[in-house]
Design an enzyme around this catalytic site. Structure first.
Site, PDB file in Angstrom:
ATOM      1  CE1 TYR A   1      -4.310  -2.078   5.181  1.00 11.03           C
ATOM      2  CE2 TYR A   1      -3.107  -0.070   4.689  1.00 11.03           C
ATOM      3  CZ  TYR A   1      -3.784  -1.189   4.266  1.00 11.03           C
ATOM      4  OH  TYR A   1      -3.928  -1.434   2.922  1.00 11.03           O
TER       5      TYR A   1
ATOM      6  CB  SER B   1      -0.879   0.009   1.257  1.00 11.75           C
ATOM      7  OG  SER B   1      -1.486   1.269   1.471  1.00 11.75           O
TER       8      SER B   1
END
Length: 245
Positions: free
Chosen positions: A140, A127
């Site tokens: 995350y 990501s």
């Protein structure tokens, strides 16, 4: 004989798009998910990837069903939006298990068969949050930063064994995972939900649009194909200009 890929988180969103693209390209695909979609692309297989047994069983299933394994695409994930002070510790553990430990375990268990392939590839769906941070996403962001370190190590160890490792770092992709964040983002930022996309999610990007899952699938297909043969140890960044700041 066509090549074989193991794709996790394949029941929807990015993972489903990747599995569909690879099947369309002639790959045989084991589509792994906690709740696999029997009507989705690829050969469905259910596994809890927060456990060692789940990761090992996914690799074993690919080899047993297809007789080989040429690529592993760890994509499964989820999100949790919370301040550090209130961040649920069990959610932290689950995020790290799925986003960081699972890619390691899949790589470890698949290593011998990827080496035997002669052209083994590991493509992790990281990501832009593997490169930058956002508030209220401690678990995350930490796991995604960690998985890019794992990719570098896999690439260095795998180079002499015919194994390449890379990652894809997209910005926000229009998936149920992102759409499910809107209410929590509105709450922690103290804004109405209809302002979240403009003022939070897309605010850091130069290009003010969401990616489509098919665009991420195209990037993965590129890395798996002949034109991606020079990529190892680094991410392919498709963040709409986020990290240009």
């Amino acid at each position: 004989m066509s090549e074989v890929a193991l794709v996790t988180g394949a029941a929807g969103g990015i993972g489903r798009a990747i599995a569909g693209r690879l099947v369309g390209d002639g790959w045989r695909v084991l589509a792994v998910d906690l709740a696999p979609d029997a009507d989705g692309p690829g050969d469905p297989f259910g596994a809890d990837l927060t456990t060692r047994e789940g990761n090992r069983s996914a690799v074993d299933a690919a080899v047993e069903r297809f007789g080989r394994l040429d690529a592993v695409i760890p994509n499964a994930g989820f999100q949790h939006v919370s301040s550090v002070e209130e961040f649920d510790e069990d959610r932290w553990d689950a995020l790290v298990a799925l986003l960081l430990t699972s890619p390691f375990l899949l790589s470890r268990y698949a290593w011998p068969v990827l080496r035997a392939s002669g052209n083994g590839r590991i493509v992790v769906l990281a990501s832009v949050h593997g490169l930058v941070a956002s508030p209220f996403k401690a678990g995350y962001v930490s796991a995604k930063h960690g998985v890019l370190g794992l990719v570098k190590t896999l690439a260095l160890e795998g180079a002499s064994q015919g194994i390449r490792a890379s990652a894809v770092c997209p910005g926000y992709v229009r998936t149920p995972l992102v759409e499910a964040q809107v209410a929590d983002q509105a709450r922690v930022h103290g804004i109405p939900e209809d302002r979240v996309f403009e003022e939070v999610l897309l605010a850091p990007q130069a290009l003010k649009r969401m990616l489509d899952p098919s665009e991420v699938a195209d990037a993965v297909a590129f890395l798996l194909g002949p034109s991606g043969s020079a990529f190892t140890g680094a991410p392919l960044v498709m963040d709409g200009g986020w990290t240009a700041r």
